[in-house]
Every structure is written in structure tokens, then in C-alpha cells.
Design a protein around this motif. Structure first.
Motif, PDB file in Angstrom:
ATOM      1  N   PRO A  47      33.595  37.149  49.555  1.00 30.03           N
ATOM      2  CA  PRO A  47      32.874  36.567  48.254  1.00 30.03           C
ATOM      3  C   PRO A  47      33.389  36.637  46.905  1.00 30.03           C
ATOM      4  CG  PRO A  47      31.304  37.746  49.863  1.00 30.03           C
ATOM      5  CD  PRO A  47      32.715  38.095  50.150  1.00 30.03           C
ATOM      6  N   ASN A  48      33.271  35.822  46.151  1.00 29.74           N
ATOM      7  CA  ASN A  48      34.133  35.788  44.931  1.00 29.74           C
ATOM      8  C   ASN A  48      33.352  36.227  43.540  1.00 29.74           C
ATOM      9  OD1 ASN A  48      33.248  33.331  44.644  1.00 29.74           O
ATOM     10  ND2 ASN A  48      35.162  32.194  44.708  1.00 29.74           N
ATOM     11  N   GLY A  67      34.611  31.663  36.081  1.00 31.92           N
ATOM     12  CA  GLY A  67      34.844  32.245  37.432  1.00 31.92           C
ATOM     13  C   GLY A  67      35.982  32.180  38.088  1.00 31.92           C
ATOM     14  N   ALA A  68      35.836  31.976  39.493  1.00 33.65           N
ATOM     15  CA  ALA A  68      36.919  32.014  40.370  1.00 33.65           C
ATOM     16  C   ALA A  68      37.755  30.807  40.267  1.00 33.65           C
ATOM     17  CB  ALA A  68      36.575  32.184  41.823  1.00 33.65           C
ATOM     18  N   THR A 121      40.248  36.720  30.812  1.00 30.00           N
ATOM     19  CA  THR A 121      39.372  35.674  29.711  1.00 30.00           C
ATOM     20  C   THR A 121      39.095  34.402  30.328  1.00 30.00           C
ATOM     21  OG1 THR A 121      40.626  36.652  28.045  1.00 30.00           O
ATOM     22  CG2 THR A 121      39.455  34.686  27.470  1.00 30.00           C
ATOM     23  N   ALA A 122      39.822  33.829  30.986  1.00 30.41           N
ATOM     24  CA  ALA A 122      39.532  32.398  31.833  1.00 30.41           C
ATOM     25  C   ALA A 122      38.799  32.700  32.894  1.00 30.41           C
ATOM     26  CB  ALA A 122      40.989  31.926  32.397  1.00 30.41           C
ATOM     27  N   ALA A 123      38.737  33.682  33.791  1.00 23.99           N
ATOM     28  CA  ALA A 123      37.804  33.977  34.785  1.00 23.99           C
ATOM     29  C   ALA A 123      36.466  34.446  34.171  1.00 23.99           C
ATOM     30  CB  ALA A 123      38.382  35.263  35.720  1.00 23.99           C
ATOM     31  N   LEU A 155      39.458  40.840  37.808  1.00 26.19           N
ATOM     32  CA  LEU A 155      40.468  40.527  36.810  1.00 26.19           C
ATOM     33  C   LEU A 155      40.467  41.356  35.572  1.00 26.19           C
ATOM     34  CD1 LEU A 155      41.258  36.542  37.040  1.00 26.19           C
ATOM     35  CD2 LEU A 155      42.933  38.446  37.212  1.00 26.19           C
ATOM     36  N   GLN A 156      39.157  41.427  35.114  1.00 26.74           N
ATOM     37  CA  GLN A 156      39.121  42.488  33.768  1.00 26.74           C
ATOM     38  C   GLN A 156      39.672  43.919  34.201  1.00 26.74           C
ATOM     39  OE1 GLN A 156      38.175  41.716  30.914  1.00 26.74           O
ATOM     40  NE2 GLN A 156      37.920  43.922  30.187  1.00 26.74           N
TER      41      GLN A 156
END
Lengths: 143, 143
Positions: free
Chosen positions: A57-58, A121-122, A115-117, A65-66
Motif C-alpha cells: 500500500p502506498n 501523493g503516489a 514536495t510533489a508527493a 520520500l520526505q
């Protein structure tokens, strides 16, 4: 007097032996530090890869990513002391301008990805990390 | 007709074989996920320990505590699917209320530690993490 000289020689010999031992211990700490930074990068990239491939699960994609971005940012301090060893080639410090440029690029790409995520999100996808570009040049391969 | 039945039986057998293989692959992904989370926790704790013992420069003390706190917070999702295996004992899911309480405590302690370190740097000290309290009960020891 001879006995005193003998004792002094003994102390000098012990000090001579102790100094490189201490140096080696410190070098090990420096190598451990950067290897632990790399271990965190490795485990976070593995988690993000599994999420990108929908194997797990994402929901925490942005969080991982952070963590990756913050760890990349911490890598520079870990590689500052010139201690050749572990898997680090001497060229890291011989070509330090190029090495630091590559490290800055990793930090920039990982931070932009985080930042994009956080916003999308995924769906933001995995940033194009440049691990190989650095490893090919600066990492001793295990045979 | 017999030939068709034979083919159908063959397909059914293959499907029967494929299903547990797929299940095993998914289980491995779930186990890899939580093991990678634990690897990050382990490497960050090692870095923070070396900094607390003044073995390496501690300029990034707050940054590593922040990474630790965020990783601890990500652990709950990693342990949600009930997949016994790796080093995880079945008791994690049998006593899930206690396990989650312990995990919440870790997140709380690590987050408070990161907040303190951001304000005071390394002077904030290493938070009293409760790794052992959980590992002793829920982790299979490697012999």
C-alpha cells in the motif's frame, strides 16, 4: 638511569602503538556513519520502489520520500571527513567538487520529489534518483 | 470432451499452484517493507548513538532525530497486514492493542525528541527509545 630510559622507551612505544589504534577507531566511526546514511537511503528507496510497483500500500509514499530527502541532505556531513575505506574510493576527496555536485543533485531531486508527493501523493511518481551516477564512479564494488 | 476436461483440469491445477506462489510473493513484499522500516530505524539509532557519544560531529543531530521520528510514524502501516514471518512473532497480531500502544509510544517519544533537538541541538540528548520493550516481546531472536 638506564631503567628510567627503558621505562620512557616503553611508554613511547605504547603511545606509538596507541595513536594509530585510536585513529583507526575514529575512522571506523566515520565509515559507520556514512554507511548508516547509505543504509537508510537504500531501505527507503526499496520501500518507495515497492510502492511504485504497487506491491505494498502506498499511503505513506510522501512520508518515505520526505525521509529519503532528509537523509540525502544529511549525507554531505557524513562524507566530509576524508577517510578512505569502507566502499568509498579515494576519488571522492580527489574530485570533491564533482562528488559534492552529484550529492547536491541527489538532494535537489529527492526534495523536489518529496514536495510533489506531499501535494499529489503516489501519483507524483518516483523521482529520478541518480544513485548509479555516483556509485559507478565513487563506490568500490563488492566482488 | 475428455480432452477439454483434461485441459480445464490442467488450467485449474496451474491456477491452484499459481495462487499460493502469488500469496508468498505478496507476503515477502509485506515482510520486506517492515524490515526496511526497521533497517532505517536501526541505522538512524546507530548514527544518533555515535553522535551522543561524541564519536562523530553532531551538527545533524536534530535532522537524524527527525528522520527517526518520521520513520517510527511510518512503521504502523508496515505492520498492519497480518503476515507472520521474518522476525515478527504472531503475537504482534494476537496482542495488536498492546503492540500498537507500544508503537504509538515510540512515535511519541521520537517526535518529542526531534522537537527538542530542533530547539536545543544535541544538548537535547537522545530520547529514551523503547526499542527493547517491543523487541523482547514481539521479535524472533536470530539464534
Amino acid at each position: 638511569m638506564n631503567r628510567l630510559l627503558g621505562t620512557l622507551t616503553g611508554i613511547a612505544l605504547m603511545a606509538g602503538l596507541a595513536a594509530p589504534m585510536a585513529a583507526r577507531a575514529e575512522d571506523k566511526d566515520v565509515i559507520d556513519y556514512r554507511q548508516n546514511v547509505m543504509k537508510t537511503l537504500g531501505s527507503q528507496v526499496a520501500i518507495l520502489g515497492a510502492m511504485a510497483q504497487k506491491k505494498i500500500p502506498n499511503d505513506n509514499f510522501a512520508a518515505h520520500l520526505q525521509i529519503l530527502a532528509e537523509t540525502a541532505a544529511s549525507a554531505k556531513a557524513a562524507f566530509t571527513p576524508k577517510v578512505v575505506g569502507g566502499k568509498s574510493k579515494a576519488t571522492i576527496w580527489d574530485n570533491s567538487a564533482d562528488f559534492n555536485k552529484k550529492l547536491d543533485e541527489l538532494v535537489q531531486v529527492a526534495t523536489a520529489g518529496a514536495t510533489a508527493a506531499k501535494a499529489q501523493g503516489a501519483a507524483a511518481g518516483m523521482p529520478r534518483l541518480t544513485c548509479k551516477g555516483c556509485h559507478d564512479v565513487y563506490r568500490e564494488e563488492t566482488k
